[in-house]
Design a protein around this motif. Structure first.
Motif, PDB file in Angstrom:
ATOM      1  N   GLN A   1      24.020   0.315  25.724  1.00  0.00           N
ATOM      2  CA  GLN A   1      22.722  -0.050  26.266  1.00  0.00           C
ATOM      3  C   GLN A   1      22.299   0.909  27.365  1.00  0.00           C
ATOM      4  N   ASN A   2      21.031   1.263  27.369  1.00  0.00           N
ATOM      5  CA  ASN A   2      20.469   2.100  28.421  1.00  0.00           C
ATOM      6  C   ASN A   2      20.792   1.459  29.778  1.00  0.00           C
ATOM      7  N   PRO A   3      21.594   2.120  30.619  1.00  0.00           N
ATOM      8  CA  PRO A   3      21.988   1.492  31.891  1.00  0.00           C
ATOM      9  C   PRO A   3      20.827   1.329  32.868  1.00  0.00           C
ATOM     10  N   ILE A   4      19.753   2.114  32.691  1.00  0.00           N
ATOM     11  CA  ILE A   4      18.568   1.927  33.529  1.00  0.00           C
ATOM     12  C   ILE A   4      17.950   0.567  33.216  1.00  0.00           C
ATOM     13  N   HIS A   5      17.881   0.239  31.919  1.00  0.00           N
ATOM     14  CA  HIS A   5      17.377  -1.070  31.506  1.00  0.00           C
ATOM     15  C   HIS A   5      18.313  -2.170  31.996  1.00  0.00           C
ATOM     16  N   GLN A   6      19.595  -1.921  31.915  1.00  0.00           N
ATOM     17  CA  GLN A   6      20.576  -2.916  32.355  1.00  0.00           C
ATOM     18  C   GLN A   6      20.408  -3.227  33.838  1.00  0.00           C
ATOM     19  N   ASN A   7      20.128  -2.198  34.626  1.00  0.00           N
ATOM     20  CA  ASN A   7      19.992  -2.372  36.075  1.00  0.00           C
ATOM     21  C   ASN A   7      18.643  -2.968  36.462  1.00  0.00           C
TER      22      ASN A   7
ATOM     23  N   GLN B   1      14.656   5.323  26.243  1.00  0.00           N
ATOM     24  CA  GLN B   1      15.428   5.044  25.043  1.00  0.00           C
ATOM     25  C   GLN B   1      16.153   3.713  25.178  1.00  0.00           C
ATOM     26  N   ARG B   2      16.173   2.951  24.093  1.00  0.00           N
ATOM     27  CA  ARG B   2      16.822   1.641  24.122  1.00  0.00           C
ATOM     28  C   ARG B   2      18.331   1.773  24.250  1.00  0.00           C
TER      29      ARG B   2
ATOM     30  N   ASP C   1      27.739  -2.895  22.134  1.00  0.00           N
ATOM     31  CA  ASP C   1      26.507  -2.652  22.874  1.00  0.00           C
ATOM     32  C   ASP C   1      26.084  -3.863  23.686  1.00  0.00           C
ATOM     33  N   ILE C   2      26.276  -5.059  23.146  1.00  0.00           N
ATOM     34  CA  ILE C   2      25.733  -6.233  23.810  1.00  0.00           C
ATOM     35  C   ILE C   2      26.785  -6.994  24.594  1.00  0.00           C
ATOM     36  N   GLU C   3      27.980  -6.430  24.720  1.00  0.00           N
ATOM     37  CA  GLU C   3      28.959  -7.070  25.583  1.00  0.00           C
ATOM     38  C   GLU C   3      28.562  -6.923  27.051  1.00  0.00           C
ATOM     39  N   ILE C   4      27.815  -5.853  27.373  1.00  0.00           N
ATOM     40  CA  ILE C   4      27.390  -5.653  28.740  1.00  0.00           C
ATOM     41  C   ILE C   4      26.235  -6.566  29.054  1.00  0.00           C
TER      42      ILE C   4
END
Length: 271
Positions: free
Chosen positions: A115-121, A100-101, A240-243
């Motif tokens: 944001q999906n933290p898996i994607h972030q990592n 999931q996005r 959402d996009i601050e991270i």
């Protein structure tokens, strides 16, 4: 008139006491402070429960990338692999899945998309893989939630609540690195990382803000195909996009972000 001055004189010391208390309480609720507390909790957890001779804990590592910098909460290096940890200090119910996005946080009637933290990592892991020349068997992406949060959907094994972090790390009990490899990895990270300082943090924040600004303004096609630039001011989108952004390597990986912008624009333009 005298009674008015007496009341004011009595209120002044009370207000002087309340004002710093209000400031402190406001500071304690800031995302920055919550993030620091979450990272500190993970750091202490790792230091206490992991053998310091086998597990080497690095905190707040900022690395240069082709498009700026990337900041990693924790890296734990051992013969059992390199663990790249993204920390989330959140409360409430957490809904999400691997592909999931966006994930959802719910606290009673309050709903927050993040944001999906898996994607972030993902970017953190890929950066380290490139620098350290590691394969998928030697590096692990880990997302740990601290705080009073509860998962309301099935999560992959590498997304865990705080106390489960040590159990997950110790579950990887097959040696995938030699002792010499571990020392070389630690040396490479120390050589590549930017010196921890306010200047480094400020530069990283400015880099993220620049990417956020670029994402907030997009070209969308309306009706006959006339392109119009719009500035999104939706609070949830901004949050959402601050991270730190994920998948910044290629246009293909970023194409989903345009879909989100178009969807939000349509929702606002055609209620």
């Amino acid at each position: 008139m005298m009674w008015y001055l007496v009341i004011i004189k009595a209120l002044v010391p009370i207000l002087m006491l309340c004002f710093p208390v209000i400031l402190i309480l406001s500071f304690l609720k800031t995302p920055w402070f919550k993030g620091v507390c979450g990272e500190f909790y993970v750091h202490v957890l790792a230091k206490i429960h992991l053998n310091k001779d086998k597990y080497h804990v690095l905190r707040n590592v900022t690395l240069p990338t082709t498009d700026g910098t990337t900041q990693i909460d924790h890296i734990i290096v051992s013969e059992y692999g390199v663990f790249v940890i993204e920390t989330k200090n959140m409360k409430g119910w957490i809904f999400g899945g691997t592909h999931q996005r966006q994930w959802t946080q719910k606290i009673f009637k309050y709903t927050n998309k993040f944001q999906n933290p898996i994607h972030q990592n993902y970017k953190h892991v890929e950066t380290l893989k490139s620098i350290l020349e590691l394969n998928d068997r030697q590096i692990f992406s880990v997302v740990v939630f601290v705080g009073s949060s509860t998962f309301k959907t099935d999560m992959p094994e590498n997304v865990i609540n705080g106390p489960g972090l040590i159990k997950y790390i110790k579950s990887k009990d097959q040696s995938v690195l030699f002792d010499a490899d571990v020392q070389m990895i630690l040396s490479k990270i120390e050589a590549e990382r930017l010196v921890p300082s306010r200047k480094t943090t400020r530069a990283h924040i400015d880099h993220v803000k620049q990417i956020v600004a670029e994402k907030q303004t997009r070209l969308v096609h309306i009706g006959s195909g006339v392109a119009t630039a719009i500035q999104l001011s939706d609070d949830r989108w901004s949050q959402d996009i601050e991270i730190e952004p994920a998948f910044t390597d290629s246009w293909e990986n970023r194409s989903w972000q345009i879909d989100q912008v178009q969807t939000k624009f349509k929702d606002r333009a055609f209620p």
